[in-house]
Design an enzyme around this catalytic site. Structure first.
Site, PDB file in Angstrom:
ATOM      1  N   ARG A 106      -7.645   9.280   9.756  1.00 54.31           N
ATOM      2  CA  ARG A 106      -6.682   9.198   8.662  1.00 54.31           C
ATOM      3  C   ARG A 106      -7.117   8.037   7.765  1.00 54.31           C
ATOM      4  O   ARG A 106      -7.277   6.911   8.235  1.00 54.31           O
ATOM      5  CB  ARG A 106      -5.290   8.917   9.205  1.00 54.31           C
ATOM      6  CG  ARG A 106      -4.319   8.660   8.088  1.00 54.31           C
ATOM      7  CD  ARG A 106      -2.989   8.190   8.617  1.00 54.31           C
ATOM      8  NE  ARG A 106      -2.065   7.995   7.524  1.00 54.31           N
ATOM      9  CZ  ARG A 106      -1.210   6.990   7.457  1.00 54.31           C
ATOM     10  NH1 ARG A 106      -1.152   6.092   8.424  1.00 54.31           N
ATOM     11  NH2 ARG A 106      -0.402   6.875   6.433  1.00 54.31           N
TER      12      ARG A 106
ATOM     13  N   ARG B  27      11.321  -1.309   2.742  1.00 60.32           N
ATOM     14  CA  ARG B  27      10.843  -1.358   1.355  1.00 60.32           C
ATOM     15  C   ARG B  27      11.945  -0.964   0.385  1.00 60.32           C
ATOM     16  O   ARG B  27      12.766  -0.090   0.690  1.00 60.32           O
ATOM     17  CB  ARG B  27       9.653  -0.404   1.162  1.00 60.32           C
ATOM     18  CG  ARG B  27       8.425  -0.864   1.913  1.00 60.32           C
ATOM     19  CD  ARG B  27       7.282   0.125   1.766  1.00 60.32           C
ATOM     20  NE  ARG B  27       6.788   0.531   3.068  1.00 60.32           N
ATOM     21  CZ  ARG B  27       6.159   1.672   3.314  1.00 60.32           C
ATOM     22  NH1 ARG B  27       5.955   2.548   2.354  1.00 60.32           N
ATOM     23  NH2 ARG B  27       5.747   1.945   4.524  1.00 60.32           N
TER      24      ARG B  27
ATOM     25  N   GLU C  42       0.816  15.323  11.537  1.00 60.02           N
ATOM     26  CA  GLU C  42      -0.320  14.848  10.746  1.00 60.02           C
ATOM     27  C   GLU C  42      -1.613  14.877  11.567  1.00 60.02           C
ATOM     28  O   GLU C  42      -2.670  15.249  11.061  1.00 60.02           O
ATOM     29  CB  GLU C  42      -0.033  13.429  10.230  1.00 60.02           C
ATOM     30  CG  GLU C  42       1.022  13.447   9.136  1.00 60.02           C
ATOM     31  CD  GLU C  42       1.765  12.133   8.987  1.00 60.02           C
ATOM     32  OE1 GLU C  42       2.590  11.828   9.864  1.00 60.02           O
ATOM     33  OE2 GLU C  42       1.527  11.425   8.010  1.00 60.02           O
TER      34      GLU C  42
ATOM     35  N   ASN D 146      -6.211   6.922  13.893  1.00 58.52           N
ATOM     36  CA  ASN D 146      -5.376   6.451  12.786  1.00 58.52           C
ATOM     37  C   ASN D 146      -5.238   4.931  12.933  1.00 58.52           C
ATOM     38  O   ASN D 146      -4.497   4.454  13.784  1.00 58.52           O
ATOM     39  CB  ASN D 146      -4.014   7.150  12.882  1.00 58.52           C
ATOM     40  CG  ASN D 146      -3.058   6.705  11.793  1.00 58.52           C
ATOM     41  OD1 ASN D 146      -3.356   5.781  11.034  1.00 58.52           O
ATOM     42  ND2 ASN D 146      -1.915   7.368  11.722  1.00 58.52           N
TER      43      ASN D 146
ATOM     44  N   HIS E  33       1.657  10.098   2.228  1.00 56.43           N
ATOM     45  CA  HIS E  33       2.232  11.076   3.170  1.00 56.43           C
ATOM     46  C   HIS E  33       1.738  12.497   2.858  1.00 56.43           C
ATOM     47  O   HIS E  33       2.380  13.477   3.225  1.00 56.43           O
ATOM     48  CB  HIS E  33       3.783  11.128   3.107  1.00 56.43           C
ATOM     49  CG  HIS E  33       4.469   9.895   3.586  1.00 56.43           C
ATOM     50  ND1 HIS E  33       5.672   9.487   3.040  1.00 56.43           N
ATOM     51  CD2 HIS E  33       4.150   9.005   4.541  1.00 56.43           C
ATOM     52  CE1 HIS E  33       6.061   8.376   3.653  1.00 56.43           C
ATOM     53  NE2 HIS E  33       5.156   8.055   4.563  1.00 56.43           N
TER      54      HIS E  33
END
Ligand code: ADP
Length: 399
Positions: free
Chosen positions: A88, A238, A382, A9, A177
């Site tokens: 990923r 964010r 994940e 990743n 996600h």
């Protein structure tokens, strides 16, 4: 025996690795290289209970990081156990609704999609090319963060902009996600003892990045992140949703450059911007307890906005099987979950305080009362999904 999957990743300044047995989902060894391209690069390696961290002597790039990890695997005689690599990849656009074996054409497409994810896809490509160099001809698979959301209908994924911006330029909601929402949805189906194809769920992935997804009959039908991972919920740094005219105001009236607005919305807002203290939920919970008003306000806003998004997705269903919490905050903060659930009483959702305290630090559990719609806490995995999907695709397609 070659039976493990190396999951990679790559972020812009970090690379995460895990060597996973896809049959048992056991992680044999994992590593994290941080602060690439700086003089402070570090590598941490975890194998079972052993953890080691060291500074890297010079600025490292993605290729050096991957070569370093392969050397660690060589030392432990694990390299020869790898039979495929799963990456990923953040943006698969409308091209990929499932994992794909990486070829030259796939690399070109990931590169083309970099216009939609300029911070992420180029780093993912660097990882793919570095793995090719370091590990020769092993099959490589790309698993996309956006794939799970490709089932959204047009009414959910379009912005109310002129249609030609979607047709000609691909401007639409893609969502992210996806691997996490996919994983927790399938786990929830197991806990609910229902086939995934009949499950109606709302999953909330709350970490540094946050998103809520409406999952109808096992498929994503709406999600809160958009063209980029800036839309929707308030996050660590964010903004999430805001009136787009604020951008014109910042530029025209307050003299911001577009670069400064970009940094403001992505890196200086959210929990960090409101609290003026930290983007870290733990730090804010501690500060709020000690009377820090802005930390308390930041957490209140975070929970109100998450509850509002969850409630708004109730329009996707005539019946709901469960709400699911995951991600660093969703898995660990009983405080945040309680605050969110308290605002969902109209949906027939209520919290069981003891179960809420129990389900933390890697433990799953239903934290709702017996009369409520179940609320499951499920630690996400994940990397495990990437390993499984890589294994399945390679077993099917590489003879
Ligand atoms: P990322 O989106 O970077 O993968 P994570 O999913 O690891 O992030 O989530 C990081 C967030 O989880 C941070 O805000 C951190 O404070 C929060 N978190 C982790 N453990 C706890 C805890 N015990 N209580 C509250 N928040 C926690």
């Amino acid at each position: 025996m070659q039976n493990n999957i190396l999951v990679i990743n790559c972020g812009s300044s970090s690379v995460k690795f895990s060597l996973i047995n896809p049959t048992t989902n056991h992680v044999l060894i994992s590593g994290l290289v941080e602060q690439l391209h700086s003089a402070h690069a570090t590598i941490s390696i975890k194998q079972e209970a052993n953890k080691q961290q060291s500074h890297l002597p010079a600025p490292y790039d993605h290729l050096m990081a991957i070569k370093f990890f392969v050397e660690v695997l060589d030392d432990k005689q694990l390299t020869s156990t790898i039979y495929a690599i799963g990456h990923r990849v953040v943006h698969g656009g409308e091209t990929y609704n499932k994992p794909v074996l990486i070829s030259i054409a796939v690399k070109h497409e990931i590169h083309r999609l970099s216009t939609l994810a300029p911070l992420h896809n180029p780093a993912n490509l660097l990882g793919i090319e570095a793995a090719e160099k370091a590990l020769g001809q092993l099959p490589q698979v790309a698993v996309f963060d956006t794939s799970f959301h490709q089932s959204m209908p047009k009414k959910a994924f379009l912005y109310a902009l002129p249609y030609e911006l979607y047709k000609n330029h691909g401007i639409r909601k893609y969502g992210f996600h996806g691997t996490s929402h996919y994983y927790v949805a399938h786990k929830a189906a197991q806990y609910l003892n229902k086939p995934i194809e009949t499950c109606n769920l709302i999953s909330a992935h709350l970490g540094n990045g946050c998103s809520v997804t409406a999952i109808k009959n096992g498929k994503s039908v709406d999600t809160s992140l958009g063209l980029t991972p800036l839309e929707g919920l308030m996050m660590g740094t964010r903004t999430g949703n805001l009136d787009p005219s604020i951008i014109f105001h910042l530029v025209d009236q307050l003299g911001y450059t577009l670069d400064q607005v970009n940094t403001l919305l992505n890196k200086e807002s959210g929990l960090k911007g409101i609290s003026m203290l930290s983007n870290d939920c733990r730090t804010l919970e501690e500060a709020a307890e000690q009377g820090h008003d802005l930390a308390k306000l930041a957490l209140d806003m975070f929970c109100y906005r998450a509850a509002k998004m969850i409630a708004s997705f109730s329009v996707c269903f005539s019946q709901l099987d469960s709400i699911v919490f995951t991600g660093g905050i969703g898995e660990n903060s009983s405080f945040i979950r309680e605050n969110i659930i308290e605002q969902l009483t109209l949906l027939n959702i209520s919290i069981n305080n003891n179960a809420n305290i129990e389900a933390r630090f890697g433990k799953s559990g239903n934290i709702a009362t017996s009369t409520s719609i179940p609320c499951w806490v499920i630690p996400t995995d994940e990397e495990g999904v990437i390993a499984t999907q890589t294994h399945q695709l390679v077993a099917k397609e590489v003879k």
